[in-house]
Scaffold this motif. Structure first.
Motif, PDB file in Angstrom:
ATOM      1  N   ARG A  47      -5.429  -1.450  -9.419  1.00  0.00           N
ATOM      2  CA  ARG A  47      -5.307  -0.807 -10.741  1.00  0.00           C
ATOM      3  C   ARG A  47      -3.950  -0.174 -10.984  1.00  0.00           C
ATOM      4  O   ARG A  47      -3.792   0.645 -11.886  1.00  0.00           O
ATOM      5  CB  ARG A  47      -6.398   0.268 -10.960  1.00  0.00           C
ATOM      6  CG  ARG A  47      -7.766  -0.066 -10.441  1.00  0.00           C
ATOM      7  CD  ARG A  47      -8.287  -1.378 -10.947  1.00  0.00           C
ATOM      8  NE  ARG A  47      -8.695  -1.363 -12.345  1.00  0.00           N
ATOM      9  CZ  ARG A  47      -9.193  -2.422 -12.991  1.00  0.00           C
ATOM     10  NH1 ARG A  47      -9.321  -3.569 -12.350  1.00  0.00           N
ATOM     11  NH2 ARG A  47      -9.546  -2.341 -14.254  1.00  0.00           N
ATOM     12  N   MET A  48      -2.957  -0.565 -10.234  1.00  0.00           N
ATOM     13  CA  MET A  48      -1.632   0.027 -10.411  1.00  0.00           C
ATOM     14  C   MET A  48      -0.901  -0.587 -11.605  1.00  0.00           C
ATOM     15  O   MET A  48       0.033   0.006 -12.147  1.00  0.00           O
ATOM     16  CB  MET A  48      -0.819  -0.171  -9.127  1.00  0.00           C
ATOM     17  CG  MET A  48       0.441   0.658  -9.048  1.00  0.00           C
ATOM     18  SD  MET A  48       0.078   2.421  -9.005  1.00  0.00           S
ATOM     19  CE  MET A  48       1.636   3.077  -9.591  1.00  0.00           C
ATOM     20  N   CYS A  49      -1.332  -1.770 -12.028  1.00  0.00           N
ATOM     21  CA  CYS A  49      -0.594  -2.493 -13.074  1.00  0.00           C
ATOM     22  C   CYS A  49      -1.101  -2.147 -14.474  1.00  0.00           C
ATOM     23  O   CYS A  49      -1.033  -2.971 -15.386  1.00  0.00           O
ATOM     24  CB  CYS A  49      -0.701  -3.997 -12.837  1.00  0.00           C
ATOM     25  SG  CYS A  49      -2.400  -4.621 -12.916  1.00  0.00           S
ATOM     26  N   LEU A  50      -1.610  -0.933 -14.659  1.00  0.00           N
ATOM     27  CA  LEU A  50      -2.205  -0.542 -15.932  1.00  0.00           C
ATOM     28  C   LEU A  50      -1.189  -0.536 -17.069  1.00  0.00           C
ATOM     29  O   LEU A  50      -0.046  -0.088 -16.910  1.00  0.00           O
ATOM     30  CB  LEU A  50      -2.837   0.842 -15.809  1.00  0.00           C
ATOM     31  CG  LEU A  50      -4.036   0.946 -14.847  1.00  0.00           C
ATOM     32  CD1 LEU A  50      -4.441   2.399 -14.680  1.00  0.00           C
ATOM     33  CD2 LEU A  50      -5.190   0.106 -15.350  1.00  0.00           C
ATOM     34  N   TYR A  79       6.804   5.615  -9.725  1.00  0.00           N
ATOM     35  CA  TYR A  79       5.687   5.777 -10.659  1.00  0.00           C
ATOM     36  C   TYR A  79       4.730   6.914 -10.299  1.00  0.00           C
ATOM     37  O   TYR A  79       3.779   7.176 -11.028  1.00  0.00           O
ATOM     38  CB  TYR A  79       4.875   4.464 -10.730  1.00  0.00           C
ATOM     39  CG  TYR A  79       5.716   3.288 -11.152  1.00  0.00           C
ATOM     40  CD1 TYR A  79       6.088   3.110 -12.478  1.00  0.00           C
ATOM     41  CD2 TYR A  79       6.162   2.361 -10.214  1.00  0.00           C
ATOM     42  CE1 TYR A  79       6.869   2.042 -12.864  1.00  0.00           C
ATOM     43  CE2 TYR A  79       6.939   1.279 -10.580  1.00  0.00           C
ATOM     44  CZ  TYR A  79       7.299   1.124 -11.911  1.00  0.00           C
ATOM     45  OH  TYR A  79       8.075   0.071 -12.288  1.00  0.00           O
ATOM     46  N   GLY A  80       4.946   7.575  -9.175  1.00  0.00           N
ATOM     47  CA  GLY A  80       4.033   8.643  -8.766  1.00  0.00           C
ATOM     48  C   GLY A  80       4.467  10.009  -9.276  1.00  0.00           C
ATOM     49  O   GLY A  80       5.488  10.158  -9.948  1.00  0.00           O
ATOM     50  N   ARG A  81       3.676  11.021  -8.951  1.00  0.00           N
ATOM     51  CA  ARG A  81       4.009  12.397  -9.320  1.00  0.00           C
ATOM     52  C   ARG A  81       5.136  12.911  -8.428  1.00  0.00           C
ATOM     53  O   ARG A  81       5.361  12.413  -7.342  1.00  0.00           O
ATOM     54  CB  ARG A  81       2.790  13.304  -9.177  1.00  0.00           C
ATOM     55  CG  ARG A  81       1.663  12.999 -10.145  1.00  0.00           C
ATOM     56  CD  ARG A  81       0.557  14.027 -10.018  1.00  0.00           C
ATOM     57  NE  ARG A  81      -0.574  13.697 -10.897  1.00  0.00           N
ATOM     58  CZ  ARG A  81      -0.658  14.060 -12.165  1.00  0.00           C
ATOM     59  NH1 ARG A  81       0.317  14.771 -12.716  1.00  0.00           N
ATOM     60  NH2 ARG A  81      -1.706  13.724 -12.894  1.00  0.00           N
ATOM     61  N   GLY A  82       5.785  13.942  -8.881  1.00  0.00           N
ATOM     62  CA  GLY A  82       6.876  14.513  -8.113  1.00  0.00           C
ATOM     63  C   GLY A  82       6.441  15.578  -7.131  1.00  0.00           C
ATOM     64  O   GLY A  82       7.274  16.189  -6.476  1.00  0.00           O
ATOM     65  N   HIS A  83       5.121  15.823  -7.041  1.00  0.00           N
ATOM     66  CA  HIS A  83       4.636  16.839  -6.119  1.00  0.00           C
ATOM     67  C   HIS A  83       3.260  16.426  -5.623  1.00  0.00           C
ATOM     68  O   HIS A  83       2.632  15.518  -6.153  1.00  0.00           O
ATOM     69  CB  HIS A  83       4.561  18.204  -6.809  1.00  0.00           C
ATOM     70  CG  HIS A  83       3.643  18.210  -8.003  1.00  0.00           C
ATOM     71  ND1 HIS A  83       4.051  17.761  -9.246  1.00  0.00           N
ATOM     72  CD2 HIS A  83       2.343  18.586  -8.142  1.00  0.00           C
ATOM     73  CE1 HIS A  83       3.043  17.860 -10.100  1.00  0.00           C
ATOM     74  NE2 HIS A  83       1.996  18.362  -9.457  1.00  0.00           N
ATOM     75  N   LYS A 133       1.736   6.202 -18.237  1.00  0.00           N
ATOM     76  CA  LYS A 133       2.410   6.983 -17.195  1.00  0.00           C
ATOM     77  C   LYS A 133       1.411   7.863 -16.446  1.00  0.00           C
ATOM     78  O   LYS A 133       1.400   7.901 -15.208  1.00  0.00           O
ATOM     79  CB  LYS A 133       3.508   7.837 -17.821  1.00  0.00           C
ATOM     80  CG  LYS A 133       4.317   8.651 -16.818  1.00  0.00           C
ATOM     81  CD  LYS A 133       5.447   9.391 -17.536  1.00  0.00           C
ATOM     82  CE  LYS A 133       6.309  10.162 -16.541  1.00  0.00           C
ATOM     83  NZ  LYS A 133       5.563  11.242 -15.859  1.00  0.00           N
ATOM     84  N   ASN A 134       0.554   8.549 -17.176  1.00  0.00           N
ATOM     85  CA  ASN A 134      -0.429   9.425 -16.528  1.00  0.00           C
ATOM     86  C   ASN A 134      -1.432   8.617 -15.706  1.00  0.00           C
ATOM     87  O   ASN A 134      -1.854   9.046 -14.623  1.00  0.00           O
ATOM     88  CB  ASN A 134      -1.162  10.257 -17.586  1.00  0.00           C
ATOM     89  CG  ASN A 134      -0.269  11.308 -18.213  1.00  0.00           C
ATOM     90  OD1 ASN A 134       0.681  11.775 -17.582  1.00  0.00           O
ATOM     91  ND2 ASN A 134      -0.566  11.696 -19.451  1.00  0.00           N
ATOM     92  N   ALA A 135      -1.811   7.462 -16.221  1.00  0.00           N
ATOM     93  CA  ALA A 135      -2.774   6.632 -15.502  1.00  0.00           C
ATOM     94  C   ALA A 135      -2.185   6.147 -14.175  1.00  0.00           C
ATOM     95  O   ALA A 135      -2.859   6.169 -13.140  1.00  0.00           O
ATOM     96  CB  ALA A 135      -3.185   5.439 -16.368  1.00  0.00           C
ATOM     97  N   ARG A 136      -0.939   5.703 -14.197  1.00  0.00           N
ATOM     98  CA  ARG A 136      -0.306   5.221 -12.965  1.00  0.00           C
ATOM     99  C   ARG A 136      -0.131   6.353 -11.957  1.00  0.00           C
ATOM    100  O   ARG A 136      -0.320   6.158 -10.753  1.00  0.00           O
ATOM    101  CB  ARG A 136       1.048   4.579 -13.293  1.00  0.00           C
ATOM    102  CG  ARG A 136       0.923   3.239 -14.019  1.00  0.00           C
ATOM    103  CD  ARG A 136       2.280   2.706 -14.416  1.00  0.00           C
ATOM    104  NE  ARG A 136       2.170   1.422 -15.095  1.00  0.00           N
ATOM    105  CZ  ARG A 136       3.183   0.820 -15.722  1.00  0.00           C
ATOM    106  NH1 ARG A 136       4.383   1.413 -15.740  1.00  0.00           N
ATOM    107  NH2 ARG A 136       3.000  -0.348 -16.309  1.00  0.00           N
TER     108      ARG A 136
END
Length: 666
Positions: free
Chosen positions: A46-49, A117-121, A81-84
């Motif tokens: 599900r990364m390719c959302l 594509y991930g969060r910064g924390h 962006k939030n979904a990934r």
């Protein structure tokens, strides 16, 4: 062809394309872990959302969604962006984050995509799940706690390798990837799962803890372990090649490589010849180059024109041409490359070529295998047959039954069946637009004429299609045949030569040669043990060379490292020897040699596929003999480099001979 918009840009895509492919055609990068261009779609990471309109107001997996007319696709909205970021958090929940000790570090998709594509924390406080390690054999090292269950390895084993020995057990958070009964994976292509793995769950066991990718020098080269001509990249540090990785070439190897291609490289630094030797009082003793050349010169004076050259399976065209030029200056044309004793007709190269091409055989609709175990003789041609079967092709085979990884109708081991083929086969070939016959080394000697007769009987040649194919097993074979390394009587014509040069030839019957034997090669194998003079040469990784694969494709590899000790590139040895013999060869550099070789054989002047004229010889069409086995008895130990490789020795012991090898803790 549907027209749609990707981030406001209108594009047209082929019918059947997915939204992910449409985004890539529009130049957008879509992250993914489970999706792979050469595997079936799983849709489970599900990364390719992306956001798609018209459609539900939620992100959708682009890899499994067909592209349709008038779609609007958005790849960079806040929702996407939030979904990934959320998916990446889920993937990292149980990941051990042990990048400093992970062999995938520096070339890891999870690292790259978590940064992009991930969060910064991080928000983790809970304990992470741990998974016990699995055993997959001598090639693949597992750290399954890192696994994100993308199932690429499962799909590769089932769809490409054809060995359904990797699968998933349990469900949900407890899901684990494992081999069947945690035993070694018996595929000769198992190492490809290491490249496919987007995290560090599956890594290379022989390469474990050896180097980081930024430490390595990358060199483009050509594999010589078989005649497919796999495009590879040699990664070296200092004077040692640490690993070989496949390069993408859709016409040859796609993006795969055999385990032998990948892991025989540890044999490049073992059992090496690093100085000349001369046999004195029955023993080989170290000598200088001058002493070795002087000894050969003394023999050459009395030999007259009775000089021969035998080309080994790994040798490059430059070496063969230099030896040929030296023999010509001595008045000899005794050249042979079929060192194991085969003596099939070579008057027409089209009749001993893989004419359908490696990529073209995928389109064949009816295939007859004659005396070939493609799984061991040309593994990456075997994967193409599997693709042809998925398109509806039917396969028949003549020879001892063996596991080819696909269903074939076996017609027995008696080659005489070629004169009385079953009706179902002839009907299928008659209805096929692209029929193909593949002749292997096991039948080439006794059934070459009968196989050529099938060209008319089964209608193998049609407009734009030639279905007659021969499988060679030596990287040097087609180049050698183009340079004239063949005698009508085979290698027997060379047995009485007073002086014989063996160019890395280790598989021939040395006791049949009555004259003085000079071995020019890189490993202290069978050839060196039988020689009177040993001249240390360079392996394929230590010289720039030209090789021609089984379909007649001219390819060039580059030097990755230098030969050890006093060893030299093989063609330079013949150039230096020619000066001592008083017949100086007319080239001093590799460029000059290639220019001279191009005059002798214009097809070798440039890289690319050579088209051989179809003018088959008139041979006896009576097939004789019953096949008792195939030429390759042990896939992992086919040449001197493999026999010097600890990894290949272990693969042979465990996967071919069934020996149980205990791990360190056992």
């Amino acid at each position: 062809m549907p027209k749609l918009k990707v981030d406001g840009v209108e594009i047209e895509v082929p019918q059947g394309a997915t939204v992910l492919q449409a985004c890539e055609l529009a130049g957008k990068e879509i992250p993914r872990f489970c999706y792979h261009e050469r595997l079936s779609i799983a849709g489970n990471c599900r990364m390719c959302l992306v956001e798609v309109k018209p459609g539900p107001p939620k992100p959708q997996a682009s890899c499994a969604l067909p592209a349709a007319e008038n779609q609007e696709i958005f790849t960079n909205t806040p929702m996407v962006k939030n979904a990934r970021e959320g998916i990446m958090e889920f993937l990292l929940i149980n990941h051990p984050l042990d990048c400093p000790i992970c062999d995938q570090g520096g070339e890891c998709d999870l690292q790259d995509q978590s940064i992009a594509y991930g969060r910064g924390h991080s928000r983790y406080a809970e304990n992470k799940r741990a998974v016990t390690e699995k055993y997959m054999g001598p090639i693949v090292k597992t750290v399954m706690t890192r696994c994100i269950q993308c199932t690429r390895c499962i799909r590769f084993a089932e769809e490409v390798a054809g060995v359904e020995e990797i699968g998933a057990i349990y469900r949900g958070e407890n899901m684990q990837i494992t081999s069947y009964l945690e035993e070694a994976v018996t595929s000769e292509l198992s190492g490809n799962v290491v490249d496919l793995c987007p995290v560090g769950a599956l890594t290379s066991k022989p390469y474990s803890f050896e180097a980081r990718p930024w430490e390595l020098t990358k060199t483009l080269s050509i594999d010589v372990m078989d005649a497919v001509g796999t495009n590879i990249r040699l990664d070296s540090r200092g004077r040692q090649v640490l690993r070989a990785l496949p390069r993408t070439n859709d016409d040859v190897n796609e993006e795969w490589a055999t385990d032998k291609t990948r892991h025989a490289v540890d044999g490049l630094v073992r059992r090496r010849l690093d100085r000349p030797f001369i046999r004195r009082a029955g023993k080989l003793v170290p000598a200088t180059w001058d002493e070795a050349f002087a000894t050969i010169a003394d023999v050459a004076k009395s030999a007259g024109g009775s000089v021969a050259a035998v080309a080994g399976d790994l040798v490059d065209c430059e070496t063969m041409f230099a030896a040929k030029a030296l023999l010509a200056s001595l008045g000899s044309s005794l050249l042979e490359g079929r060192q194991t004793g085969m003596d099939y007709d070579t008057s027409s190269l089209g009749a001993v070529n893989f004419n359908s091409t490696i990529a073209g055989i995928e389109r064949a609709e009816a295939i007859l295998l004659i005396g070939t175990n493609l799984r061991w003789e040309a593994s990456l041609v075997n994967t193409r047959i599997r693709k042809a079967i998925k398109r509806g092709a039917k396969v028949w085979a003549i020879g001892p039954e063996t596991e080819l990884t696909y269903k074939a109708t076996w017609l027995g081991s008696d080659l005489a069946v070629l004169g009385d083929l079953p009706e179902a086969l002839t009907e299928a070939f008659g209805a096929a637009e692209r029929p193909a016959v593949i002749v292997g080394g096991g039948a080439l000697k006794g059934a070459h004429g009968a196989a050529l007769g099938l060209v008319e009987t089964l209608g193998l040649i049609k407009d734009g299609w030639n279905g007659f194919n021969v499988v060679h097993m030596a990287a040097s074979r087609m180049g050698g045949l183009m340079l004239g390394y063949a005698q009508p009587a085979g290698i027997a014509a060379l047995h009485d030569a007073k002086l014989a040069f063996f160019l890395g030839a280790d598989e021939c019957d040395f006791s049949a040669f009555t004259g003085f034997k000079v071995y020019v090669g890189h490993h202290g194998d069978k050839g060196a043990a039988a020689a009177d003079v040993v001249l240390p040469g360079a392996s394929y990784a230590e010289k720039s060379g030209t090789w021609v694969n089984l379909e007649g494709r001219v390819q060039r590899g580059n030097r990755a490292v230098f030969p050890p000790g006093d060893a030299r590139e093989d063609w330079t040895i013949f150039r230096a020897l020619s000066a001592v013999l008083g017949a100086v060869l007319p080239f001093d550099t590799l460029g000059e040699l290639r220019a001279a070789m191009a005059l002798d054989c214009p097809e070798l002047a440039n890289e690319g596929l050579v088209t051989f004229a179809w003018n088959p010889p008139s041979l006896d069409r009576t097939a004789q003999g019953v096949m008792q086995g195939y030429p390759i008895k042990d896939f992992y130990l086919t040449n001197a480099i493999c026999r010097a490789s600890p990894t290949m020795q272990r693969c042979s012991a465990e996967l071919v001979h069934g020996e149980t090898l205990a791990e360190a803790t056992e």
